[in-house]
Write an enzyme that holds these catalytic residues in place. Structure first.
Site, PDB file in Angstrom:
ATOM      1  CE  LYS A 140       8.547  82.487  25.446  1.00 10.66           C
ATOM      2  NZ  LYS A 140      10.022  82.205  25.362  1.00 10.66           N
ATOM      3  NE  ARG A 170       8.962  77.029  30.439  1.00 18.45           N
ATOM      4  CZ  ARG A 170       8.187  78.186  30.525  1.00 18.45           C
ATOM      5  NH1 ARG A 170       7.671  78.796  29.608  1.00 18.45           N
ATOM      6  NH2 ARG A 170       7.987  78.497  31.956  1.00 18.45           N
TER       7      ARG A 170
END
Length: 283
Positions: free
Chosen positions: A225, A260
């Site tokens: 991200k 994740r």
């Protein structure tokens, strides 16, 4: 081959100091922010899934609709057309399947293919998800915090106290779900890194994420991200695996239940080494 039960995996991993469980990502979208979407051909898809498992993934999270900042919803039929050929290919794999969807009807149709974890960025507010959880006691669900919608969430997000607001959200959702007959033992909590948060908000949530453990198992999803970038030297998503690894190490040391990631191989080695230093198995 029977599919592993997620609750059993969590219980065994906690007992044997093997947390966090590693969740590998499969994106069936043309606009995935990480650049890994729309795998081509059934053979390559199965090979990719098996590589994720062989490299350490204990859960697979499959998504057919992008939830990147600014993304717009796709039609129900388009989501179906992307997701269900994948589920058919993966019908015989042994690990639990998580379905990243905002639509209860999609998850309901995925249950016969072995789906056992709802991963809804909307925080399980749709009554359809509650009905599924009531009817299928084997299904677990992620309660994720997002401020706004995927289209608006990164438009100057503001909080008086990000930790308090996320915790209040978790408390409200757990209470509401409990009143509907969904026990807390079936819930996993995700503070929603990158979903309506600034860089400072994301790092604050990571810094103090221990406070969320009172709710139940914690899922952290920072993989590739933008907030992990060095502001002076931004890089493409595929070059953020090293900072993602730093977050994995932090999570391993702070009792996170599920991590994740697009790179289970890196996560596996981090967990193995840190647990070995502590004196646990970690494998």
């Amino acid at each position: 081959m029977p599919r592993a039960d997620l609750r059993d995996l969590l219980r065994i991993a906690r007992r044997e100091r093997g947390l966090p469980l590693i969740m590998g990502v499969i994106n069936m979208t043309p606009d995935s922010f990480s650049g890994d979407g729309l795998l081509s051909g059934n053979g390559s898809l199965l090979d990719h899934a098996l590589r994720l498992i062989d490299s350490g993934a204990q859960i697979l999270d499959i998504g057919a609709e992008s939830t990147r900042p600014g993304s717009r919803p796709i039609s129900l039929e388009e989501e179906r057309s992307r997701l269900f050929p994948v589920l058919e290919v993966l019908a015989q794999i042994p690990v639990p399947l998580s379905i990243d969807t905002r639509r209860p009807e999609i998850f309901r149709e995925a249950i016969p293919f072995g789906a056992s974890l709802i991963n809804d960025v909307g925080g399980l507010k749709d009554p359809g998800f509650i009905a599924i959880l009531q009817e299928h006691p084997e299904v677990m669900a992620v309660v994720m915090h997002m401020k706004g919608t995927t289209e608006t969430m990164q438009h100057a997000p503001f909080y008086k106290d990000v930790m308090a607001e996320v915790q209040n959200f978790f408390t409200e959702r757990a209470s509401s779900l409990g009143q509907s007959g969904v026990g807390s033992d079936r819930l996993i909590f995700d503070p929603g890194l990158g979903f309506g948060k600034t860089v400072d908000h994301n790092f604050s949530l990571l810094r103090h994420m221990d406070t969320f453990l009172v709710n139940g198992p914690l899922l952290i999803a920072p993989s590739r991200k933008r907030f992990l970038d060095d502001p002076a030297r931004p890089v493409p998503p595929g070059e953020r695996d090293i900072p993602t690894a730093a977050v994995m190490a932090w999570c391993t040391l702070h009792d996170v239940a599920i991590f994740r990631t697009h790179r289970p191989d890196i996560a596996f080695q981090i967990r193995r080494v840190l647990r070995s230093i502590e004196g646990g198995s970690g494998a």
